[in-house]
Write a protein that holds these residues in place. Structure first.
Motif, PDB file in Angstrom:
ATOM      1  N   MET A  21       0.854  -1.231  -0.014  1.00 32.91           N
ATOM      2  CA  MET A  21       0.079   0.041   0.067  1.00 32.91           C
ATOM      3  C   MET A  21       0.875   1.081   0.018  1.00 32.91           C
ATOM      4  SD  MET A  21      -2.749   1.733   0.209  1.00 32.91           S
ATOM      5  CE  MET A  21      -3.977   0.275   0.358  1.00 32.91           C
ATOM      6  N   GLU A  22       0.859   1.842  -1.163  1.00 32.83           N
ATOM      7  CA  GLU A  22       1.541   3.146  -1.094  1.00 32.83           C
ATOM      8  C   GLU A  22       1.010   4.455  -1.059  1.00 32.83           C
ATOM      9  OE1 GLU A  22       3.629   3.096  -4.850  1.00 32.83           O
ATOM     10  OE2 GLU A  22       4.967   1.142  -4.425  1.00 32.83           O
ATOM     11  N   LYS A  23      -0.432   4.668  -1.610  1.00 36.86           N
ATOM     12  CA  LYS A  23      -0.985   5.627  -1.439  1.00 36.86           C
ATOM     13  C   LYS A  23      -1.600   6.241  -0.062  1.00 36.86           C
ATOM     14  CE  LYS A  23      -4.378   8.691  -4.153  1.00 36.86           C
ATOM     15  NZ  LYS A  23      -5.067   8.358  -5.442  1.00 36.86           N
ATOM     16  N   ILE A  24      -1.392   7.372   0.303  1.00 32.55           N
ATOM     17  CA  ILE A  24      -1.995   7.506   1.578  1.00 32.55           C
ATOM     18  C   ILE A  24      -2.886   8.687   1.522  1.00 32.55           C
ATOM     19  CG2 ILE A  24      -1.411   8.766   3.788  1.00 32.55           C
ATOM     20  CD1 ILE A  24       1.661   8.488   3.416  1.00 32.55           C
ATOM     21  N   PRO A  25      -4.323   8.088   1.883  1.00 31.70           N
ATOM     22  CA  PRO A  25      -5.395   9.029   1.716  1.00 31.70           C
ATOM     23  C   PRO A  25      -5.417  10.434   2.418  1.00 31.70           C
ATOM     24  CG  PRO A  25      -6.154   7.215   2.777  1.00 31.70           C
ATOM     25  CD  PRO A  25      -4.859   6.851   2.403  1.00 31.70           C
ATOM     26  N   GLU A  26      -5.943  11.368   1.981  1.00 32.73           N
ATOM     27  CA  GLU A  26      -6.139  12.610   2.889  1.00 32.73           C
ATOM     28  C   GLU A  26      -6.967  12.324   3.828  1.00 32.73           C
ATOM     29  OE1 GLU A  26      -6.587  16.709   1.075  1.00 32.73           O
ATOM     30  OE2 GLU A  26      -8.750  15.955   1.007  1.00 32.73           O
ATOM     31  N   LEU A  27      -6.970  12.816   4.895  1.00 36.12           N
ATOM     32  CA  LEU A  27      -7.868  12.864   6.113  1.00 36.12           C
ATOM     33  C   LEU A  27      -8.331  14.185   6.331  1.00 36.12           C
ATOM     34  CD1 LEU A  27      -9.576  11.022   8.147  1.00 36.12           C
ATOM     35  CD2 LEU A  27      -7.560  11.539   9.713  1.00 36.12           C
ATOM     36  N   LEU A  28      -9.614  14.315   5.579  1.00 35.39           N
ATOM     37  CA  LEU A  28     -10.397  15.719   5.725  1.00 35.39           C
ATOM     38  C   LEU A  28     -11.241  15.683   6.772  1.00 35.39           C
ATOM     39  CD1 LEU A  28     -11.287  18.388   4.150  1.00 35.39           C
ATOM     40  CD2 LEU A  28     -12.407  17.191   2.872  1.00 35.39           C
ATOM     41  N   VAL A  29     -11.210  17.044   7.634  1.00 31.23           N
ATOM     42  CA  VAL A  29     -12.224  17.146   8.742  1.00 31.23           C
ATOM     43  C   VAL A  29     -12.828  18.425   8.733  1.00 31.23           C
ATOM     44  CG1 VAL A  29     -12.222  16.816  11.152  1.00 31.23           C
ATOM     45  CG2 VAL A  29     -10.625  15.509   9.735  1.00 31.23           C
ATOM     46  N   THR A  30     -13.831  18.490   9.113  1.00 32.44           N
ATOM     47  CA  THR A  30     -14.734  19.859   9.319  1.00 32.44           C
ATOM     48  C   THR A  30     -14.754  20.406  10.926  1.00 32.44           C
ATOM     49  OG1 THR A  30     -16.875  18.779   9.620  1.00 32.44           O
ATOM     50  CG2 THR A  30     -15.941  19.036   7.375  1.00 32.44           C
ATOM     51  N   PRO A  31     -13.808  21.380  11.150  1.00 32.29           N
ATOM     52  CA  PRO A  31     -13.688  21.884  12.389  1.00 32.29           C
ATOM     53  C   PRO A  31     -14.857  22.801  12.682  1.00 32.29           C
ATOM     54  CG  PRO A  31     -12.260  23.013  10.783  1.00 32.29           C
ATOM     55  CD  PRO A  31     -12.830  21.841  10.227  1.00 32.29           C
ATOM     56  N   THR A  32     -15.198  22.992  13.837  1.00 30.12           N
ATOM     57  CA  THR A  32     -16.474  23.616  14.437  1.00 30.12           C
ATOM     58  C   THR A  32     -15.979  25.166  14.434  1.00 30.12           C
ATOM     59  OG1 THR A  32     -15.807  23.104  16.632  1.00 30.12           O
ATOM     60  CG2 THR A  32     -17.294  21.735  15.297  1.00 30.12           C
ATOM     61  N   GLU A  33     -14.675  25.528  14.756  1.00 32.53           N
ATOM     62  CA  GLU A  33     -14.257  26.965  15.082  1.00 32.53           C
ATOM     63  C   GLU A  33     -12.602  26.941  14.982  1.00 32.53           C
ATOM     64  OE1 GLU A  33     -15.139  27.925  19.072  1.00 32.53           O
ATOM     65  OE2 GLU A  33     -14.365  25.915  20.048  1.00 32.53           O
ATOM     66  N   VAL A  34     -12.113  28.205  14.918  1.00 31.12           N
ATOM     67  CA  VAL A  34     -10.888  28.077  14.683  1.00 31.12           C
ATOM     68  C   VAL A  34     -10.082  27.673  15.791  1.00 31.12           C
ATOM     69  CG1 VAL A  34      -8.810  30.118  14.626  1.00 31.12           C
ATOM     70  CG2 VAL A  34     -11.151  30.460  13.340  1.00 31.12           C
ATOM     71  N   ALA A  35     -10.653  27.706  17.216  1.00 28.56           N
ATOM     72  CA  ALA A  35      -9.728  26.942  18.268  1.00 28.56           C
ATOM     73  C   ALA A  35      -9.614  25.621  17.904  1.00 28.56           C
ATOM     74  CB  ALA A  35     -10.609  27.381  19.477  1.00 28.56           C
ATOM     75  N   ILE A  73      -8.883   5.554  -3.294  1.00 22.49           N
ATOM     76  CA  ILE A  73      -9.535   6.788  -2.927  1.00 22.49           C
ATOM     77  C   ILE A  73      -8.995   7.968  -2.222  1.00 22.49           C
ATOM     78  CG2 ILE A  73     -11.542   7.804  -1.582  1.00 22.49           C
ATOM     79  CD1 ILE A  73     -12.385   5.892  -3.786  1.00 22.49           C
ATOM     80  N   ASP A  74      -8.872   9.360  -2.917  1.00 18.54           N
ATOM     81  CA  ASP A  74      -7.798  10.398  -2.589  1.00 18.54           C
ATOM     82  C   ASP A  74      -8.095  10.850  -1.090  1.00 18.54           C
ATOM     83  OD1 ASP A  74      -6.606  10.477  -5.285  1.00 18.54           O
ATOM     84  OD2 ASP A  74      -8.456  10.209  -5.675  1.00 18.54           O
ATOM     85  N   SER A  75      -9.361  10.996  -0.889  1.00 18.88           N
ATOM     86  CA  SER A  75      -9.655  11.839   0.333  1.00 18.88           C
ATOM     87  C   SER A  75     -10.988  11.207   1.103  1.00 18.88           C
ATOM     88  CB  SER A  75      -9.934  13.241   0.081  1.00 18.88           C
ATOM     89  OG  SER A  75     -10.460  13.947   1.190  1.00 18.88           O
ATOM     90  N   PHE A  76     -10.574  10.917   2.476  1.00 17.70           N
ATOM     91  CA  PHE A  76     -11.750  10.412   3.231  1.00 17.70           C
ATOM     92  C   PHE A  76     -12.159  11.873   4.294  1.00 17.70           C
ATOM     93  CE2 PHE A  76      -9.623   6.131   3.639  1.00 17.70           C
ATOM     94  CZ  PHE A  76      -9.889   5.689   2.275  1.00 17.70           C
ATOM     95  N   LYS A  77     -13.479  11.988   4.181  1.00 20.62           N
ATOM     96  CA  LYS A  77     -13.865  13.150   4.932  1.00 20.62           C
ATOM     97  C   LYS A  77     -14.697  12.549   6.019  1.00 20.62           C
ATOM     98  CE  LYS A  77     -17.055  17.127   4.445  1.00 20.62           C
ATOM     99  NZ  LYS A  77     -18.162  17.734   3.737  1.00 20.62           N
ATOM    100  N   ILE A  78     -14.482  13.527   7.099  1.00 19.56           N
ATOM    101  CA  ILE A  78     -15.135  13.286   8.608  1.00 19.56           C
ATOM    102  C   ILE A  78     -15.962  14.425   8.795  1.00 19.56           C
ATOM    103  CG2 ILE A  78     -14.896  13.066  10.964  1.00 19.56           C
ATOM    104  CD1 ILE A  78     -12.204  11.589  10.732  1.00 19.56           C
ATOM    105  N   ASP A  79     -17.273  14.432   8.688  1.00 21.65           N
ATOM    106  CA  ASP A  79     -17.894  15.701   8.741  1.00 21.65           C
ATOM    107  C   ASP A  79     -18.593  15.824  10.128  1.00 21.65           C
ATOM    108  OD1 ASP A  79     -20.202  17.483   8.595  1.00 21.65           O
ATOM    109  OD2 ASP A  79     -20.772  16.539   6.423  1.00 21.65           O
ATOM    110  N   GLY A  80     -18.429  17.144  10.596  1.00 24.82           N
ATOM    111  CA  GLY A  80     -18.406  17.398  11.967  1.00 24.82           C
ATOM    112  C   GLY A  80     -19.684  17.999  12.289  1.00 24.82           C
ATOM    113  N   VAL A  81     -20.552  18.290  11.363  1.00 26.97           N
ATOM    114  CA  VAL A  81     -21.827  18.881  11.564  1.00 26.97           C
ATOM    115  C   VAL A  81     -22.714  18.303  12.786  1.00 26.97           C
ATOM    116  CG1 VAL A  81     -23.270  17.501  10.009  1.00 26.97           C
ATOM    117  CG2 VAL A  81     -24.003  19.926  10.141  1.00 26.97           C
TER     118      VAL A  81
END
Length: 310
Positions: free
Chosen positions: A1-15, A242-250
């Protein structure tokens, strides 16, 4: 396994930005309600600028949602906004409306664009069409099963992003359905201040399901009664590239997002290093995630292994 998928997250605030980066997020999705749909938090221009600075200092990418349903009155706002995103160094703007793409070509020609219509990204012909128009990534609809996702990735000429965790939107209307209903009943419900109100649910006693519902500037949103969770099913998706895995924080807390991101980072890294070890620990990853899951939110695999979850 060579390709590292992006781990995309949706923050709730700048902090929340630096803590998410510290536990393994490699990209962040942010935006403001005026321009983007169903965001985990509200990020104005100052917040976007600050997030970009923090993220880029840590080699993390920042994407901004510009995927609202735009009517004529909003179009004059887009040139300046897209120019701003390009100026502060946002790594991509996420669009669904072709009007955004057209305006971006004039006002922000160097701003990368990701195509995301929420529902109609269901085949690789359409994904490649938008790739030829200038998009560098397609965000697939959540209603696809595993075979369809893999087939699209095999034939797509642009990067592919999917959601692996969080709730899904079941229904959206530009109308303020809650407010209209309350007005009809002679009761008062102002949309202002009710955006993502965690106390509002549609209750289906027959199925024992509660559907989160809220109104904001983009209308009425009804969400799924369970959260998608693919932490124990990542191997086939990673093998497919798959290039990007998204964790949705809504509708999630910052603390929850940090713990979930940490677990997905661990699971992804383990599979990259020792695929067999990941297979042995699948059940443990799911058990550990379930411990941080809110009691009123069950977990399932969305549409990946069945045709409907609603």
């Amino acid at each position: 396994m060579e390709k590292i998928p992006e781990l995309l997250v949706t923050p709730t605030e700048v902090a929340n930005v630096k803590p998410l980066i510290d536990v393994g997020a490699t990209a962040l999705m942010i935006g403001e309600e005026k321009f983007g749909l169903r965001l985990a938090g509200e990020f104005n221009k100052e917040d976007i600028n600050e997030t970009v600075k923090i993220a880029h200092e840590n080699d993390v990418k920042v994407y901004v949602a510009v995927n609202a349903i735009f009517h004529n009155d909003k179009l004059p706002l887009l040139p300046d906004y897209l120019s701003f995103l390009q100026e502060v160094g946002v790594d991509a703007a996420v669009f669904g409306d072709p009007g955004v793409l057209m305006i971006a070509k004039e006002s922000a020609p160097n701003l990368p664009l990701f195509w995301n219509t929420e529902t109609t990204a269901t085949n690789w012909y359409t994904a490649n069409y938008w790739g030829r128009k200038g998009a560098t990534r397609a965000v697939l609809a959540k209603e696809l099963n595993m075979d369809a996702v893999i087939e699209i990735k095999e034939n797509a000429k642009l990067a592919i992003e999917i959601q692996v965790h969080g709730m899904s939107c079941m229904f959206q209307s530009k109308r303020t359905l809650l407010g209209n209903y309350m007005e009809f009943q002679g009761r008062d419900l102002k949309v202002e201040g009710k955006s993502k109100d965690r106390s509002l649910f549609l209750h289906d006693p027959e199925r024992e399901a509660k559907y989160p519902i809220w109104e904001d500037k983009n209308g009425t949103h009804i969400m799924s009664p369970k959260d998608m969770c693919m932490i124990d099913e990542l191997d086939e998706l990673m093998d497919a590239g798959i290039d990007s895995f998204k964790i949705d924080g809504v509708l999630k807390t910052s603390e929850y997002l940090i713990e979930v991101t940490k677990l997905y980072r661990e699971a992804i890294d383990l599979y990259l290093k020792e695929p067999d070890a990941y297979g042995d620990q699948k059940e443990d990853f799911f058990t550990r995630l379930k411990k941080v899951q809110p009691e009123n939110r069950g977990l399932d695999t969305g549409f990946f292994f069945k045709e409907t979850v609603y």
